[in-house]
Write a protein that holds these residues in place. Structure first.
Motif, PDB file in Angstrom:
ATOM      1  N   MET A  77       8.995 -20.692  22.670  1.00  0.00           N
ATOM      2  CA  MET A  77       9.446 -21.305  21.425  1.00  0.00           C
ATOM      3  C   MET A  77      10.386 -20.365  20.680  1.00  0.00           C
ATOM      4  N   ASP A  78      11.339 -20.951  20.009  1.00  0.00           N
ATOM      5  CA  ASP A  78      12.346 -20.168  19.283  1.00  0.00           C
ATOM      6  C   ASP A  78      12.025 -20.185  17.784  1.00  0.00           C
ATOM      7  N   PHE A  79      11.821 -18.991  17.208  1.00  0.00           N
ATOM      8  CA  PHE A  79      11.499 -18.888  15.791  1.00  0.00           C
ATOM      9  C   PHE A  79      12.533 -18.029  15.058  1.00  0.00           C
ATOM     10  N   THR A  80      13.770 -18.083  15.521  1.00  0.00           N
ATOM     11  CA  THR A  80      14.836 -17.283  14.916  1.00  0.00           C
ATOM     12  C   THR A  80      15.031 -17.608  13.441  1.00  0.00           C
ATOM     13  N   ASP A  81      15.027 -18.892  13.109  1.00  0.00           N
ATOM     14  CA  ASP A  81      15.248 -19.312  11.723  1.00  0.00           C
ATOM     15  C   ASP A  81      14.143 -18.788  10.810  1.00  0.00           C
ATOM     16  N   GLN A  82      12.900 -18.835  11.293  1.00  0.00           N
ATOM     17  CA  GLN A  82      11.775 -18.392  10.468  1.00  0.00           C
ATOM     18  C   GLN A  82      11.828 -16.878  10.228  1.00  0.00           C
ATOM     19  N   VAL A  83      12.218 -16.134  11.251  1.00  0.00           N
ATOM     20  CA  VAL A  83      12.367 -14.684  11.094  1.00  0.00           C
ATOM     21  C   VAL A  83      13.469 -14.380  10.079  1.00  0.00           C
ATOM     22  N   GLY A  84      14.535 -15.169  10.134  1.00  0.00           N
ATOM     23  CA  GLY A  84      15.629 -14.988   9.181  1.00  0.00           C
ATOM     24  C   GLY A  84      15.193 -15.283   7.753  1.00  0.00           C
ATOM     25  N   ARG A  85      14.390 -16.319   7.552  1.00  0.00           N
ATOM     26  CA  ARG A  85      13.885 -16.648   6.216  1.00  0.00           C
ATOM     27  C   ARG A  85      13.006 -15.520   5.671  1.00  0.00           C
ATOM     28  N   LEU A  86      12.189 -14.962   6.551  1.00  0.00           N
ATOM     29  CA  LEU A  86      11.320 -13.859   6.123  1.00  0.00           C
ATOM     30  C   LEU A  86      12.153 -12.646   5.746  1.00  0.00           C
ATOM     31  N   ALA A  87      13.209 -12.388   6.501  1.00  0.00           N
ATOM     32  CA  ALA A  87      14.099 -11.270   6.187  1.00  0.00           C
ATOM     33  C   ALA A  87      14.788 -11.481   4.838  1.00  0.00           C
ATOM     34  N   ARG A  88      15.152 -12.723   4.548  1.00  0.00           N
ATOM     35  CA  ARG A  88      15.781 -13.040   3.264  1.00  0.00           C
ATOM     36  C   ARG A  88      14.819 -12.775   2.113  1.00  0.00           C
ATOM     37  N   ALA A  89      13.556 -13.141   2.287  1.00  0.00           N
ATOM     38  CA  ALA A  89      12.548 -12.878   1.253  1.00  0.00           C
ATOM     39  C   ALA A  89      12.380 -11.382   1.035  1.00  0.00           C
ATOM     40  N   HIS A  90      12.430 -10.618   2.122  1.00  0.00           N
ATOM     41  CA  HIS A  90      12.311  -9.165   2.019  1.00  0.00           C
ATOM     42  C   HIS A  90      13.482  -8.590   1.234  1.00  0.00           C
ATOM     43  N   GLN A  91      14.676  -9.092   1.487  1.00  0.00           N
ATOM     44  CA  GLN A  91      15.864  -8.605   0.779  1.00  0.00           C
ATOM     45  C   GLN A  91      15.796  -8.951  -0.702  1.00  0.00           C
ATOM     46  N   LEU A  92      15.309 -10.136  -1.030  1.00  0.00           N
ATOM     47  CA  LEU A  92      15.152 -10.522  -2.433  1.00  0.00           C
ATOM     48  C   LEU A  92      14.177  -9.584  -3.146  1.00  0.00           C
ATOM     49  N   GLY A  93      13.096  -9.226  -2.457  1.00  0.00           N
ATOM     50  CA  GLY A  93      12.143  -8.295  -3.042  1.00  0.00           C
ATOM     51  C   GLY A  93      12.731  -6.918  -3.246  1.00  0.00           C
ATOM     52  N   ALA A  94      13.523  -6.463  -2.269  1.00  0.00           N
ATOM     53  CA  ALA A  94      14.160  -5.150  -2.383  1.00  0.00           C
ATOM     54  C   ALA A  94      15.166  -5.133  -3.525  1.00  0.00           C
ATOM     55  N   ASP A  95      15.921  -6.230  -3.682  1.00  0.00           N
ATOM     56  CA  ASP A  95      16.892  -6.322  -4.777  1.00  0.00           C
ATOM     57  C   ASP A  95      16.190  -6.296  -6.130  1.00  0.00           C
ATOM     58  N   LEU A  96      15.074  -7.008  -6.236  1.00  0.00           N
ATOM     59  CA  LEU A  96      14.319  -7.027  -7.493  1.00  0.00           C
ATOM     60  C   LEU A  96      13.788  -5.643  -7.821  1.00  0.00           C
ATOM     61  N   SER A  97      13.227  -4.967  -6.823  1.00  0.00           N
ATOM     62  CA  SER A  97      12.693  -3.626  -7.038  1.00  0.00           C
ATOM     63  C   SER A  97      13.788  -2.672  -7.498  1.00  0.00           C
ATOM     64  N   ALA A  98      14.969  -2.761  -6.879  1.00  0.00           N
ATOM     65  CA  ALA A  98      16.084  -1.889  -7.254  1.00  0.00           C
ATOM     66  C   ALA A  98      16.554  -2.189  -8.671  1.00  0.00           C
ATOM     67  N   ASN A  99      16.545  -3.470  -9.042  1.00  0.00           N
ATOM     68  CA  ASN A  99      16.969  -3.867 -10.383  1.00  0.00           C
ATOM     69  C   ASN A  99      16.011  -3.331 -11.439  1.00  0.00           C
ATOM     70  N   VAL A 100      14.719  -3.442 -11.164  1.00  0.00           N
ATOM     71  CA  VAL A 100      13.714  -2.927 -12.099  1.00  0.00           C
ATOM     72  C   VAL A 100      13.832  -1.408 -12.225  1.00  0.00           C
ATOM     73  N   GLN A 101      14.026  -0.739 -11.088  1.00  0.00           N
ATOM     74  CA  GLN A 101      14.144   0.716 -11.099  1.00  0.00           C
ATOM     75  C   GLN A 101      15.381   1.162 -11.867  1.00  0.00           C
ATOM     76  N   ALA A 102      16.486   0.446 -11.695  1.00  0.00           N
ATOM     77  CA  ALA A 102      17.724   0.805 -12.387  1.00  0.00           C
ATOM     78  C   ALA A 102      17.544   0.685 -13.900  1.00  0.00           C
ATOM     79  N   TRP A 103      16.865  -0.373 -14.329  1.00  0.00           N
ATOM     80  CA  TRP A 103      16.631  -0.511 -15.771  1.00  0.00           C
ATOM     81  C   TRP A 103      15.718   0.607 -16.272  1.00  0.00           C
TER      82      TRP A 103
END
Length: 268
Positions: A1-27
Motif C-alpha cells: 500500500m502507498d501512504f506517501t500522501d499521509q507521510v506528507g501530511r504528517l511532515a506538514r504538521a511537523h513544519q507548522l509546529g516548528a514554525d510556531l515554536s520559532a515564532n514564540v521563541q523569537a517573541w
C-alpha cells in the motif's frame, strides 16, 4: 500500500509546529517586555510590575496551533480512507463517512462498526488496539491518552476557529536591595514580607509585592521572569502549546507507523 500522501501530511504538521515554536521563541527573545519596581505613596511597600510594550500575538499563535492540530487529525482520517480505497472501496458515500475512530468507551467503538465494516479485518483490529478505551481496560486514565486530546482539540478548533492560548507566568526570581529611611525601619522589616502574585501576562500586572514596617528610601535589584504559552482544554486542563504539539505529533507518528506496519505485514 502507498501512504506517501499521509507521510506528507504528517511532515506538514511537523513544519507548522516548528514554525510556531520559532515564532514564540523569537517573541520571547525580543525586548517586548520588562519589569519596574514602584514604591507605594506611603513608602511602606513596593511592587514589581510588568511592562509590556509589544503584546504577544496570541491570536496568530492560536490559528497556527489550530492548523497544526487539524493537519494531525486529517492525517489519521486520510490514512483510514487510503486503506479503504486501496482495498477496493470506490463508493464515495462510504469513503466520505470514514474517519479514524477515537473512542473512550466500548459503546462508542461498537457504534462505529457499521462505518468501519468496509475496512479489512486487520485494519479494524489495529484501530481497536489503538483506542483510548484500552487504557481503561489496563487501569489507566482517559486523560492520559493523546488521541483523545487530539480529538477534543480538533473539535474545539472546528467550532471556534482557533484555540486561544494564554501566556502564563511560570517563575520569578528576584534579588532586590531595599534601602530604608532609618535603621529602625530596616530592623522592623525583618523577616521580609513578600508576596508573589500569579497574574496574567499583561501590561501593569503586579508580579510581586513587598510590604515593610519601615519607610522605604529606594529599591534596586535584578529579576528574571519566565512564562509559558498555554492552551486550555475544554475540561480546564492546561498544557504548554509547543510541548503539547510536539507530543501530539510524536504520538500521531507512532499511531500511523503502527497501522502502516500492520498493512505491510498483510501485504507480505
Amino acid at each position: 500500500m502507498d501512504f506517501t500522501d499521509q507521510v506528507g501530511r504528517l511532515a506538514r504538521a511537523h513544519q507548522l509546529g516548528a514554525d510556531l515554536s520559532a515564532n514564540v521563541q523569537a517573541w520571547g527573545d525580543s525586548r517586548s517586555w520588562s519589569a519596574q519596581a514602584l514604591i507605594a505613596p506611603d513608602r511602606l511597600s513596593w511592587e514589581l510590575r510588568l511592562r509590556v510594550t509589544q503584546p504577544p500575538p496570541l491570536a496568530e499563535w492560536g490559528f497556527r496551533f489550530g492548523e497544526a492540530i487539524n493537519h494531525l487529525r486529517s492525517t489519521l482520517d486520510n490514512l483510514v480512507v487510503a486503506i479503504a480505497r486501496q482495498s477496493g472501496i470506490e463508493d464515495m458515500a462510504r469513503l466520505r463517512s470514514l474517519m479514524f475512530p477515537i473512542c473512550d468507551v466500548p459503546k462508542d467503538w461498537r457504534n462505529r462498526q457499521k462505518a468501519l465494516s468496509c475496512l479489512p479485518a486487520w485494519c479494524r483490529d489495529a484501530l481497536e488496539q489503538l483506542q483510548p478505551l484500552q487504557r481503561l481496560a489496563h487501569g489507566g486514565s482517559l486523560q492520559e491518552d493523546l488521541l483523545g486530546i487530539l480529538r477534543d482539540l480538533d473539535n474545539t478548533t472546528k467550532h471556534h476557529l482557533q484555540v486561544k492560548p494564554e501566556l502564563t507566568p511560570q517563575s520569578i526570581r528576584h534579588a532586590p536591595t531595599v534601602e530604608f529611611e532609618t535603621e529602625e525601619g530596616a530592623a522592623a522589616s525583618v523577616p521580609p514580607d513578600t508576596e508573589v502574585v500569579v497574574a496574567r501576562f499583561e501590561d501593569d500586572a503586579v508580579l510581586l509585592r513587598h510590604r515593610t514596617k519601615g519607610r522605604i528610601e529606594s529599591v534596586q535589584g535584578h529579576y528574571s521572569f519566565s512564562a509559558q504559552v498555554q492552551v486550555v482544554l475544554a475540561d480546564g486542563r492546561t498544557f504548554g502549546v509547543t510541548e503539547l504539539l510536539a507530543a501530539l505529533w510524536e504520538y500521531t507518528h507512532l499511531v500511523m507507523s503502527f497501522v502502516i506496519g500492520r498493512a505491510a505485514q498483510e501485504s507480505a
